[in-house]
Structure formats: C-alpha cells, structure tokens
Write an enzyme that holds these catalytic residues in place. Structure first.
Site, mmCIF file in Angstrom:
data_model
loop_
_atom_site.group_PDB
_atom_site.id
_atom_site.type_symbol
_atom_site.label_atom_id
_atom_site.label_comp_id
_atom_site.label_asym_id
_atom_site.label_seq_id
_atom_site.Cartn_x
_atom_site.Cartn_y
_atom_site.Cartn_z
ATOM 1 N N ALA A 225 0.852 -1.198 0.000
ATOM 2 C CA ALA A 225 0.000 0.000 0.000
ATOM 3 C C ALA A 225 0.880 1.238 0.000
ATOM 4 C CB ALA A 225 -0.890 -0.001 1.229
ATOM 5 N N LYS A 226 0.304 2.359 -0.237
ATOM 6 C CA LYS A 226 1.019 3.631 -0.108
ATOM 7 C C LYS A 226 -0.015 4.730 0.075
ATOM 8 C CE LYS A 226 5.365 4.942 -0.268
ATOM 9 N NZ LYS A 226 6.508 4.158 0.224
#
Ligand code: NAD
Length: 435
Positions: A123-124
């Site tokens: 994720a980011k």
C-alpha cells in the site's frame, strides 16, 4: 506464453491502466511487471488482477489553519494487494503527490514484501501538501483528520502505514493516537516507524541503509571485490544515503563522492563519512559548505568511475540519457525507482549489476515487520537481535534472487520481480477468488 503475449498486445490487457505517463513510476513498474509475467507465463486473468490496485481511496481533508481559515487538502491511500497479508506502506506529504505515483509505490510495496518474504501486502498513501508551509499544529490537525478519514482502512490486521517522504516518527505517533482514541484502546501495531518509547523498534531508523549495505556486500563478493578495496559514490545524504555511506565506510571502502539537494562533494582520496554526517547534522541536515571534498555536479557524480553507486535520493535519476555514461560496476538502489525501466537494458548491456530497489531497500519494511511483531507480542528485542535478523533475511533474499537470476539467465531486477510475482500469484491461486 503465447496466450499471454496475445493478451499483452490486446486492448483487453491495457484496460485497467488506461493512461500511463511515459517514464512515470507507474509505467516503469508496469513494464517490469509485464516482463516478469511473460517469463512466468502468468495466467492472463491473474495478470489483470494484479495490474489494478484492490482499493483506491481519495479523500478531501479539511483543516482549520492557525489563522482561522479553512483549507482543504487532497489525500490518497492505495491498497495495491493484500493477498500475502495486511497491506503495508508509507505515507508521504509533498506538493506534487499524484495518484499515479501513489499507485506505483503501492504496487512496489507488494513486490518488495514478497521479494524478501515479509508477510504483508502493498500500500502507499500521500497528502498533496507542502509541509513547510504548515505549522506543527496544522500538520497535527492534517494528520489526525487524514487518519479519521481512514479509520475503516487502517488497522493492525488490515493496513499499516509507515513514514515516507516528509513524514516521521511524530506523524506516526499522531496516527497511532488518533486510531487508538477512536477505538478506545491503545493500538501500537497500527503503524510502524514510531518513536521507540511508543513501541517503535530499535534499529528501524538505520534499517534501510543497513539492508542496502548487506546486499551491496553480497554483490561485491559475487564480483570478487573486497569491500576494503572498493570505491563508492552515494547520491542523497538523508536517512538511507548517510547510513549506507557510514556502514560501507566502516567496511573499509573509500567513499569518493556524496551529494544532497545542495550539490555533490568529491574527494578522490576518500571522504571522512563520520565527519560529513556530523557536519550535516549540525548544519540543518545539509551538506552545503562541507569542506572535506570538492564540489561536483550531480550529473557528473553519477557518472564517476567507481565500484558501487548508491542512488539514495529520488526516482528517475538514471535514465536513457545518462545510463550509457554510468561507469559503476554495481548499482545498489537505495531509493525507490532511481533507474527508469528504459535504462535497464543499457545497464545490462554494459555489464552493470543492479541490486534492485525492491531488494536493496527492503531493510526498512523488514524491520517494520519486526516492529509489528514486537508490538503484537508486547515484547521488545535488543538492537543486536534486530540487526542480526535483518542481515540474515537480506542476505538470504539476495542469495535466493541470485539463484533465480542464474536459473532463468535474467538480471537481478528481473529475478526479483519473477520471484515476487510468482509468490503472490501462487498464494492467490491457493486462496482462490472469493465470490
Ligand atoms: P531523506 O529525505 O532522508 O533524504 C533524501 C536525500 O536526498 C536528502 O539528502 C536530499 O537532500 C537528497 N536529495 C534530494 N534531491 C536530490 C537530488 N536531486 N540530488 C541529490 N540529492 C538529492 O529520504 P530517505 O528516507 O533517505 O529516502 C531516500 C529514498 O529512499 C526515497 O526514494 C525513499 O522512497 C527511499 N526509501 C526510503 C526508506 C526509508 O526507510 N527511509 C525505505 C525504502 C526506500
């Protein structure tokens, strides 16, 4: 293989990614993903599945500024994939954060975790803001409101943020506190990269640079170069660059050039790295005015004759323009995406060994995993234990990917993608598609 090739060239395949900017981080990620998928003869459906993020969250973050005005900032969180476990990835604050960039970085996190056998997905997140324009109180309100918008996204078993560009231990402490207040219990494992007193891990700050050097030493040994005879150039002198420079200096290597945003500093006789670090720390984390070396342009610095080049600043530093001029024998990618996909081939033809970002800089996420484990056990390790386990995981990952690269006669980068994608795809196959 042929079935996949048909799909790759068909518009069907391009469906999930309708607009990719040339040389963008997302384009580089997709090109490498495509290549590895071809080698693996990946099921076209799985390819399509892994081309799109699982979840993209875009939020408006209103905050009251110190002068009473209301400002609204754009915030993003992209969960690329959570097949291997809860998703993991940093949050960056920058005026030019874009969804394309966050999507690419989220996918990179999936491949990075898979590459070093950390049981997390990718994720980011990001907020489009210039943090220098905000007071500490405004930053706190921004972080807390972003967290409040993400309460159904974050969670120790769901999605675990960490610091990234312009965010730090304090940001993580605010996220942890906001999440804990809303859930009416202290939940340390919801973020990593926290201050040690709040459940952070010893060794986390140095972990990325330590991993860069563990893999660099492994690469040097493959080329039969002794670290004490090696010359090294480091671009970027922040967390990753300065720790990498210090650790390779401690191995007896000669660090002939370093740089930061103020420019490059070159000394053919070798730079005294502890002195440079001391200078930078007492000079507002800037090398400007450092007199232990001669000034050198950043472009010139990348093209120096050396054994190891460590780009540890930002994306796209080595590209189709300067790749033919790179003379290093090894490039160890401290930064994410410092080499564009179209420069890979040139470096390969010139016999340069690239230790790819998803391996070289995975030390940070590896110790984040250790932090999460420690928080969940409520039992904290010594720094010696953290470093020993980190070194072992990084070394094993390097050896493993080196074997894959020999098996398929491909580069280490290609091997890292092949291994990571295979791991995710195999897990997906076993779990099946929930319907
Ligand atoms: P940082 O902000 O601490 O340091 C960045 C450094 O790069 C600074 O010294 C800055 O002056 C320098 N810099 C910026 N632009 C430059 C330019 N054009 N030329 C030369 N130097 C320049 O950041 P960091 O945490 O060290 O991260 C660096 C890179 O490593 C980023 O790509 C980041 O995504 C990646 N990374 C960091 C971690 C981590 O744990 N910190 C983990 C994985 C990957």
């Amino acid at each position: 293989m042929s079935q996949l090739k048909d799909v790759l060239s068909s518009s069907y395949y391009k469906e999930p990614v309708p607009h990719i900017e040339k040389d963008s981080p997302f384009a580089s990620m997709m090109e490498r993903f495509r290549f590895a998928s071809e080698i693996l003869d990946l099921d076209p459906g799985v390819f399509k599945y892994l081309s799109s993020p699982e979840r993209v969250i875009i939020v408006a973050i209103p905050i009251t500024m110190d002068d009473g005005r209301i400002e609204v900032f754009d915030g993003y969180r992209v969960i690329h994939n959570s097949i291997l476990g809860p998703s993991k990835g940093g949050i960056r604050y920058a005026h030019d954060v874009s969804l394309d960039e966050v999507k690419a970085l989220a996918a990179w996190m999936t491949w990075k975790c898979a590459c070093v056998n950390v049981p997390f997905g990718g994720a980011k997140g990001g907020i489009r803001v210039n943090p220098k324009n905000l007071s500490q109180h405004e930053l706190e309100r921004l972080t807390r409101r972003y967290t409040a918008n993400m309460l159904d996204v974050f969670g120790p078993d769901r999605d675990i943020p960490a610091p990234d560009m312009n965010t730090n231990e304090q940001t993580m402490a605010w996220i942890m506190d906001t999440y804990s207040m809303k859930n009416q219990r202290t939940e340390k494992a919801v973020v990593t990269g926290k201050p040690i007193i709040l459940g952070g891990s010893k060794g986390r700050k140095e972990a990325t640079g330590r991993g860069v050097i563990t893999t660099t030493l492994a690469a040097l040994s493959k080329l039969r170069i002794s670290p004490s005879n090696a010359t090294v150039v480091v671009q970027g002198f922040g967390n990753v660059g300065s720790v990498s420079a210090q650790l390779i200096y401690e191995q007896g290597a000669k660090v002939i050039a370093i740089s930061d945003v103020t420019g490059g500093y070159y000394n053919a006789g070798g730079i005294d790295i502890p002195e440079a670090i001391h200078y930078s720390m007492t000079n507002g984390f800037s090398l400007e005015g450092f007199d232990g070396a001669e000034p050198i342009g950043n472009d010139e610095l990348l093209e120096l004759d050396c054994d190891v080049l460590i780009p540890a600043a930002k994306e796209n530093q080595i590209n189709i323009e300067n790749a033919p001029k790179i003379k290093a024998k090894i490039i160890a990618e401290g930064a994410n995406g410092p080499v564009t996909a179209n420069a890979d081939k040139i470096l390969e033809e010139n016999g340069i060994m690239v230790v790819p970002d998803i391996l070289a800089n995975a030390g940070g996420v590896t110790v984040s995993y250790f932090e999460w484990v420690q928080d969940r056990h409520g039992y904290f390790w010594t720094e010696e234990r953290v470093n020993r386990r980190l070194n072992r995981m990084m070394r094993e990952s390097f050896d493993n990917l080196f074997m894959v690269s020999e098996k398929y006669s491909i580069t280490l980068r290609q091997a890292a993608y092949v291994y990571a994608i295979d791991r995710v795809a195999t897990t997906l196959k076993l779990r099946g598609i929930y319907a």
